[in-house]
Motif scaffolding. Structure first.
Motif, short mmCIF file in Angstrom:
data_model
loop_
_atom_site.label_atom_id
_atom_site.label_comp_id
_atom_site.label_asym_id
_atom_site.label_seq_id
_atom_site.Cartn_x
_atom_site.Cartn_y
_atom_site.Cartn_z
N ALA A 18 0.85 -1.19 0.00
CA ALA A 18 0.00 0.00 0.00
C ALA A 18 0.88 1.24 0.00
O ALA A 18 1.98 1.24 0.56
CB ALA A 18 -0.91 0.00 1.22
N ALA A 20 0.56 5.80 -0.01
CA ALA A 20 -0.32 6.96 0.14
C ALA A 20 0.44 8.24 -0.16
O ALA A 20 1.62 8.37 0.17
CB ALA A 20 -0.91 7.01 1.55
N TRP A 22 0.08 12.65 -0.09
CA TRP A 22 -0.63 13.73 0.59
C TRP A 22 -0.49 15.03 -0.19
O TRP A 22 0.55 15.29 -0.79
CB TRP A 22 -0.07 13.88 2.00
N THR A 76 -5.70 13.01 0.56
CA THR A 76 -4.84 11.84 0.48
C THR A 76 -5.30 10.95 -0.66
O THR A 76 -6.51 10.71 -0.81
CB THR A 76 -4.88 11.04 1.79
N LYS A 78 -4.64 7.10 -2.14
CA LYS A 78 -4.07 5.82 -1.71
C LYS A 78 -4.17 4.80 -2.84
O LYS A 78 -5.15 4.79 -3.60
CB LYS A 78 -4.82 5.30 -0.48
N GLN A 80 -3.82 0.61 -3.15
CA GLN A 80 -3.66 -0.66 -2.45
C GLN A 80 -4.40 -1.77 -3.19
O GLN A 80 -5.63 -1.71 -3.30
CB GLN A 80 -4.18 -0.56 -1.01
#
Lengths: 116, 113
Positions: A18, A20, A22, A76, A78, A80
């Motif tokens: 995963a 992420a 920002w 954010t 992400k 995954q």
């Protein structure tokens, strides 16, 4: 001069992990965009927020990508699980939207993602 | 739906020479047009934009562009380039009812001494 902030600037991750990113837009900008830029191509819009609401996520691969802007300020993005094909530059931009008549989007420096 | 075609993927030019980067667009509605510049490992910076009015638009760093509705073009020009102009240049279009940008594939401008 106000700028769009992004972090991290670079990220290396293994596939299936995963990751992420920002983004902090220019203060007061209601509209926030996430773009993906594959090497040698122009940016492609992934998702657009107006305040905390998604107004366009038609190009977002929703099986693995998610984006949020909970308080209508920072955001954010992400992934995954990450796949090899996700290697790209992820750009965040913000604008005052249609309301100030400038139609100008201000871009952050981007996050360069490498998936190994 | 809109689309943008940047006809040249790379443009090599010597310093102080003039340059033109070509951009054509396709749209069934009225559009706004933009040119952005991207330096290595950086985000995009707006060079200039056409929203309405005069079809000749002047931007930063000495660049200008001309909107030609009949030719559906928005070519970028500079009369004399500098080494520091070496970068990737992107043409973009949005329809007048939204602020969603559609980008071209970019033109790499390489300025040689």
């Amino acid at each position: 001069e106000a700028e769009v902030a992004q972090s991290p600037r670079y990220k290396i991750t293994e596939k299936s992990q995963a990751v992420a990113f920002w983004c902090d837009p220019i203060s007061g900008h209601a509209t926030l965009y996430w773009y993906r830029q594959i090497l040698g191509q122009g940016p492609e819009l992934l998702v657009q927020f107006q305040d905390e609401s998604v107004v366009d996520d038609s190009q977002l691969p929703k099986d693995r990508f998610s984006a949020e802007r909970l308080k209508g300020v920072d955001s954010t993005l992400k992934i995954q699980p990450a796949e090899l094909g996700d290697s790209a530059m992820y750009l965040c931009a913000s604008s005052a939207g249609l309301f100030d008549g400038s139609y100008e989007q201000y871009f952050g420096p981007g996050t360069r993602l490498t998936v190994t | 739906a809109q689309s943008v075609t940047q006809l040249d993927s790379q443009v090599p030019v010597f310093e102080e020479a003039p340059v033109e980067l070509r951009c054509n667009y396709s749209s069934s509605v009225s559009v706004y047009l933009f040119w952005y510049v991207q330096y290595p490992n950086q985000g995009l910076q707006l060079l200039l934009k056409y929203l309405s009015g005069s079809t000749l638009v002047k931007g930063i760093n000495g660049f200008e562009a001309e909107f030609n509705k009949s030719q559906t073009s928005f070519h970028l020009r500079k009369p004399s380039v500098h080494i520091s102009d070496t970068a990737e240049y992107f043409c973009a279009v949005s329809d007048i009812d939204t602020d969603k940008l559609i980008f071209g594939t970019g033109t790499r401008l390489q300025v040689f001494p």
